[in-house]
Design a protein around this motif. Structure first.
Motif, mmCIF file in Angstrom:
data_model
loop_
_atom_site.group_PDB
_atom_site.id
_atom_site.type_symbol
_atom_site.label_atom_id
_atom_site.label_comp_id
_atom_site.label_asym_id
_atom_site.label_seq_id
_atom_site.Cartn_x
_atom_site.Cartn_y
_atom_site.Cartn_z
ATOM 1 N N ILE A 143 0.874 -1.173 0.000
ATOM 2 C CA ILE A 143 0.000 0.000 0.000
ATOM 3 C C ILE A 143 0.909 1.219 0.000
ATOM 4 N N ARG A 144 0.726 2.074 -1.023
ATOM 5 C CA ARG A 144 1.573 3.268 -1.162
ATOM 6 C C ARG A 144 0.839 4.495 -0.660
ATOM 7 N N LEU A 145 1.604 5.366 0.020
ATOM 8 C CA LEU A 145 1.059 6.603 0.580
ATOM 9 C C LEU A 145 2.032 7.746 0.323
ATOM 10 N N THR A 146 1.567 8.961 0.605
ATOM 11 C CA THR A 146 2.452 10.126 0.595
ATOM 12 C C THR A 146 2.364 10.778 1.968
ATOM 13 N N PRO A 147 3.387 11.519 2.377
ATOM 14 C CA PRO A 147 3.361 12.138 3.709
ATOM 15 C C PRO A 147 2.235 13.176 3.867
ATOM 16 N N HIS A 148 1.825 13.808 2.759
ATOM 17 C CA HIS A 148 0.767 14.827 2.824
ATOM 18 C C HIS A 148 -0.570 14.172 2.484
ATOM 19 N N ILE A 149 -1.086 13.358 3.410
ATOM 20 C CA ILE A 149 -2.305 12.594 3.147
ATOM 21 C C ILE A 149 -3.474 13.216 3.902
ATOM 22 N N GLU A 150 -4.613 13.306 3.237
ATOM 23 C CA GLU A 150 -5.825 13.844 3.860
ATOM 24 C C GLU A 150 -6.406 12.800 4.815
ATOM 25 N N GLU A 151 -7.227 13.243 5.752
ATOM 26 C CA GLU A 151 -7.812 12.368 6.763
ATOM 27 C C GLU A 151 -8.647 11.246 6.127
ATOM 28 N N HIS A 152 -9.477 11.590 5.161
ATOM 29 C CA HIS A 152 -10.334 10.594 4.511
ATOM 30 C C HIS A 152 -9.500 9.547 3.770
ATOM 31 N N ASP A 153 -8.455 9.989 3.077
ATOM 32 C CA ASP A 153 -7.579 9.067 2.352
ATOM 33 C C ASP A 153 -6.844 8.141 3.328
ATOM 34 N N TYR A 154 -6.453 8.705 4.475
ATOM 35 C CA TYR A 154 -5.788 7.924 5.517
ATOM 36 C C TYR A 154 -6.717 6.802 5.989
ATOM 37 N N GLU A 155 -7.977 7.156 6.240
ATOM 38 C CA GLU A 155 -8.967 6.158 6.690
ATOM 39 C C GLU A 155 -9.157 5.060 5.643
ATOM 40 N N THR A 156 -9.196 5.445 4.373
ATOM 41 C CA THR A 156 -9.359 4.472 3.287
ATOM 42 C C THR A 156 -8.188 3.501 3.254
ATOM 43 N N LYS A 157 -6.963 4.016 3.324
ATOM 44 C CA LYS A 157 -5.767 3.166 3.307
ATOM 45 C C LYS A 157 -5.723 2.258 4.540
ATOM 46 N N LEU A 158 -6.176 2.788 5.674
ATOM 47 C CA LEU A 158 -6.226 2.013 6.911
ATOM 48 C C LEU A 158 -7.199 0.839 6.759
ATOM 49 N N GLN A 159 -8.369 1.103 6.187
ATOM 50 C CA GLN A 159 -9.358 0.039 5.959
ATOM 51 C C GLN A 159 -8.838 -1.008 4.978
ATOM 52 N N GLN A 160 -8.129 -0.562 3.929
ATOM 53 C CA GLN A 160 -7.536 -1.495 2.967
ATOM 54 C C GLN A 160 -6.552 -2.426 3.674
ATOM 55 N N ALA A 161 -5.691 -1.844 4.480
ATOM 56 C CA ALA A 161 -4.681 -2.628 5.191
ATOM 57 C C ALA A 161 -5.341 -3.625 6.148
ATOM 58 N N GLU A 162 -6.376 -3.197 6.873
ATOM 59 C CA GLU A 162 -7.088 -4.088 7.797
ATOM 60 C C GLU A 162 -7.709 -5.260 7.040
ATOM 61 N N ARG A 163 -8.317 -4.973 5.886
ATOM 62 C CA ARG A 163 -8.972 -6.000 5.080
ATOM 63 C C ARG A 163 -7.942 -7.048 4.612
ATOM 64 N N ILE A 164 -6.789 -6.574 4.163
ATOM 65 C CA ILE A 164 -5.729 -7.470 3.684
ATOM 66 C C ILE A 164 -5.202 -8.336 4.832
ATOM 67 N N LEU A 165 -4.975 -7.726 5.996
ATOM 68 C CA LEU A 165 -4.464 -8.461 7.152
ATOM 69 C C LEU A 165 -5.469 -9.506 7.633
ATOM 70 N N LYS A 166 -6.757 -9.155 7.632
ATOM 71 C CA LYS A 166 -7.786 -10.115 8.071
ATOM 72 C C LYS A 166 -7.926 -11.269 7.090
ATOM 73 N N ALA A 167 -7.577 -11.047 5.815
ATOM 74 C CA ALA A 167 -7.615 -12.116 4.811
ATOM 75 C C ALA A 167 -6.424 -13.057 4.967
ATOM 76 N N GLY A 168 -5.468 -12.693 5.832
ATOM 77 C CA GLY A 168 -4.325 -13.565 6.091
ATOM 78 C C GLY A 168 -3.084 -13.229 5.291
ATOM 79 N N ASP A 169 -3.071 -12.092 4.612
ATOM 80 C CA ASP A 169 -1.903 -11.702 3.824
ATOM 81 C C ASP A 169 -1.126 -10.607 4.556
#
Length: 157
Positions: free
Chosen positions: A80-106
């Motif tokens: 998952i790629r990010l930039t240091p200047h990330i908006e709050e909503h984008d941060y939440e989206t990336k966080l949810q993506q990461a949680e989904r991937i981790l819960k899938a076992g990857d």
């Protein structure tokens, strides 16, 4: 997984329904025993002589095979790629993506692209993500700052 009449060996190393060792038994006798107990005779390995076989209930044999297949699957590493200047909503989206991937076992590799002197900000962002993802995964590596990116790898719990 070889079951019942498909086992071609003359004799087998037999294990009972409750895990008790029944010794080396002719295959025909083991099949008769399986029919009498209304279970399946399942060969666990063909690499030894005589091959080890078990008496297992029909549903349990299928479930055991599925469990073995699940354990064989190696976890994938997703980035998952990010930039240091990330908006709050984008941060939440990336966080949810990461949680989904981790819960899938990857596993997840979080990468922050750095330009100029943004290293400290990138490190802060990754630390915040690690803190928020603590219930879903544990860091495999520490935060690594190198050249144009900062990265950290998370493995599922």
């Amino acid at each position: 997984m070889i079951k019942n009449e498909k086992i071609k060996a003359f004799e087998v190393q037999l294990t009972g329904v409750n895990g008790e060792d029944l010794g080396i038994v002719p295959t025909s006798e083991a099949l008769a025993m399986a029919r009498k107990l209304k279970v399946d005779l399942v060969c666990t390995s063909l690499m030894s002589s005589p091959p080890p076989c078990r008496l297992i209930g029909a549903g349990a044999a299928k479930q055991e095979a599925q469990q073995a297949r699940k354990q064989e699957k190696a976890p994938k590493l997703k980035e998952i790629r990010l930039t240091p200047h990330i908006e709050e909503h984008d941060y939440e989206t990336k966080l949810q993506q990461a949680e989904r991937i981790l819960k899938a076992g990857d596993a997840v590799m979080l990468v922050v692209k750095i330009q100029g002197k943004e290293g400290a900000k990138a490190k802060e962002l990754l630390e915040a993500l690690l803190k928020d993802l603590k219930p879903s995964g544990k860091p495999k590596t520490g935060i690594q700052l190198s050249g144009k990116q900062a990265a950290v790898q998370l493995d599922p719990l």
